[in-house]
Design an enzyme around this catalytic site. Structure first.
Site, PDB file in Angstrom:
ATOM      1  N   ARG A   1       4.497   0.115   1.208  1.00 32.91           N
ATOM      2  CA  ARG A   1       3.556   0.516   0.177  1.00 32.91           C
ATOM      3  C   ARG A   1       3.878  -0.289  -1.072  1.00 32.91           C
ATOM      4  O   ARG A   1       5.044  -0.608  -1.347  1.00 32.91           O
ATOM      5  CB  ARG A   1       3.698   2.014  -0.156  1.00 32.91           C
ATOM      6  CG  ARG A   1       2.882   2.937   0.738  1.00 32.91           C
ATOM      7  CD  ARG A   1       1.386   2.782   0.470  1.00 32.91           C
ATOM      8  NE  ARG A   1       0.606   3.921   0.884  1.00 32.91           N
ATOM      9  CZ  ARG A   1      -0.107   3.992   1.990  1.00 32.91           C
ATOM     10  NH1 ARG A   1      -0.096   2.988   2.834  1.00 32.91           N
ATOM     11  NH2 ARG A   1      -0.838   5.050   2.262  1.00 32.91           N
TER      12      ARG A   1
ATOM     13  N   HIS B   1      -3.746  -5.538   2.783  1.00 28.57           N
ATOM     14  CA  HIS B   1      -3.376  -4.221   3.326  1.00 28.57           C
ATOM     15  C   HIS B   1      -4.052  -4.009   4.693  1.00 28.57           C
ATOM     16  O   HIS B   1      -4.690  -2.979   4.934  1.00 28.57           O
ATOM     17  CB  HIS B   1      -3.768  -3.105   2.359  1.00 28.57           C
ATOM     18  CG  HIS B   1      -2.924  -1.871   2.521  1.00 28.57           C
ATOM     19  ND1 HIS B   1      -2.389  -1.187   1.464  1.00 28.57           N
ATOM     20  CD2 HIS B   1      -2.505  -1.198   3.629  1.00 28.57           C
ATOM     21  CE1 HIS B   1      -1.697  -0.146   1.896  1.00 28.57           C
ATOM     22  NE2 HIS B   1      -1.753  -0.145   3.209  1.00 28.57           N
TER      23      HIS B   1
ATOM     24  N   ASP C   1       1.743  -7.480   2.684  1.00 27.46           N
ATOM     25  CA  ASP C   1       0.496  -6.799   3.044  1.00 27.46           C
ATOM     26  C   ASP C   1       0.162  -5.682   2.062  1.00 27.46           C
ATOM     27  O   ASP C   1      -0.919  -5.104   2.144  1.00 27.46           O
ATOM     28  CB  ASP C   1       0.603  -6.232   4.462  1.00 27.46           C
ATOM     29  CG  ASP C   1      -0.731  -5.733   4.999  1.00 27.46           C
ATOM     30  OD1 ASP C   1      -1.732  -6.479   4.880  1.00 27.46           O
ATOM     31  OD2 ASP C   1      -0.788  -4.608   5.531  1.00 27.46           O
TER      32      ASP C   1
ATOM     33  N   GLU D   1      -3.892  -2.692  -5.905  1.00 24.46           N
ATOM     34  CA  GLU D   1      -4.787  -3.134  -4.831  1.00 24.46           C
ATOM     35  C   GLU D   1      -6.224  -2.753  -5.180  1.00 24.46           C
ATOM     36  O   GLU D   1      -6.452  -1.627  -5.630  1.00 24.46           O
ATOM     37  CB  GLU D   1      -4.381  -2.489  -3.496  1.00 24.46           C
ATOM     38  CG  GLU D   1      -3.010  -2.935  -3.007  1.00 24.46           C
ATOM     39  CD  GLU D   1      -2.623  -2.317  -1.657  1.00 24.46           C
ATOM     40  OE1 GLU D   1      -3.456  -1.603  -1.058  1.00 24.46           O
ATOM     41  OE2 GLU D   1      -1.495  -2.560  -1.208  1.00 24.46           O
TER      42      GLU D   1
END
Length: 324
Positions: free
Chosen positions: A237, A285, A261, A266
């Site tokens: 995360r 992500h 990722d 985000e």
């Protein structure tokens, strides 16, 4: 045991048609309502007096309607369609039960991490750059066999990656909250052992939930003692990796590169410097997004819903203090 009369259920996802069909097939006659936006969730909960919400974090964390779920007088159970629940925390487990779909993407995320490791060892990005320029170079590749992988987190994803890593001849080191023998992991340590582990790793895979204990876990002190040939892979995360410290490490050549990722913000802003590094792989992500993932998560939810309606204990209940 017989099932209770159906509670009202909201399917909070950006693909509600798929979710509605699957749930109606498995729970015919149930009152099910779709919601494909963040903004509309609170009003729909109030209108339907929903008791259960299946929810996917499909438009980032910043705008996620956490209060709509946790402050509703009617919502008793929130079923998260993925594994991470940091976008909900903290919550009062006596007021609302939160479950997750841990493991729904473990194999896929392990393959992503393995693919990133191979990309760096094979130098694929460098070869691709020369291919675009139509230049023939004297190239070489490097094996991952015999290398050392440090796994931060030995949940479903960490264990799935450990299996693959051992099959390819890597030494596996693992860190988990409660150390104990773990299949395919050569050494299992507590988090306090990390200062002595960073420098042993050729690859570092971050698979932990975002908690106060893990926020900024990979920071300046960690990068300072990593091998300059180390590669960081983050499928956890945003917030577990200190991005300022990562940028400093990349600028100083203190690590070989990173495959990321997840990010603190985000979508990753277009002007963020991480976009510009040749030795950084940026993905949106998506390491857990594969064809059929939501059907699998919905199957898990539908099975858990059967348990709920029979008055049985739910599977996958998340402890808000542990985050899993």
């Amino acid at each position: 045991m017989t099932m209770t009369a159906g509670p009202s259920v909201i399917l909070h996802t950006n693909t509600p048609a798929v979710a509605m069909k699957l749930l109606r097939d498995k729970h015919p006659g149930l009152s099910v309502y779709p919601c494909d936006s963040y903004a509309g969730l609170a009003a729909l909960i109030e209108e339907t007096k929903a008791e259960i919400v299946y929810s996917v974090r499909f438009d980032g964390t910043a705008r996620f309607p956490r209060s709509a779920l946790l402050e509703s007088p009617t919502v008793k159970w929130v079923s998260v369609g993925g594994s991470g629940t940091d976008h909900l925390g903290p919550w009062n487990p006596e007021k609302v039960t939160v479950t997750n779909a841990a493991g729904v993407a473990a194999d896929m995320m392990a393959e992503y991490a393995l693919g990133a490791m191979l990309s760096f060892s094979l130098g694929l990005r460098n070869f691709a750059r020369h291919q675009r320029a139509r230049t023939w170079i004297t190239g070489a590749v490097e094996p991952i066999q015999g290398k050392t992988l440090l796994l931060l987190g030995l949940g479903r994803t960490g264990q799935a990656l450990a299996r693959r890593a051992k099959a390819l001849g890597l030494t596996t080191l693992g860190v988990r909250a409660h150390p104990g023998p773990t299949a395919d992991v050569d050494e299992v340590h507590g988090i306090e052992a990390l200062p002595g582990l960073w420098g042993r790793a050729d690859f570092i895979a971050c698979c932990v939930p975002l908690l106060e204990a893990t926020r900024g876990l990979i920071g300046a002190a960690a990068f300072a003692v990593m091998k300059p040939s180390a590669v960081l892979i983050d499928v956890s995360r945003g917030g577990v990796v200190d991005e300022a410290a990562l940028l400093s490490a990349l600028d100083g050549g203190r690590i070989k590169g990173a495959a990321l990722d997840v990010f603190s913000t985000e979508p990753l802003p277009a002007d963020h410097p991480l976009w510009g590094y040749e030795n950084v792989i940026v993905t949106p992500h998506s390491s857990s997004v594969y064809e059929g993932w939501e059907e699998k998560a919905l199957d898990m939810f539908a099975d858990n819903l059967s348990r709920y309606r029979r008055g049985e204990k739910l599977l996958g209940v998340v402890d808000p203090m542990r985050g899993y």
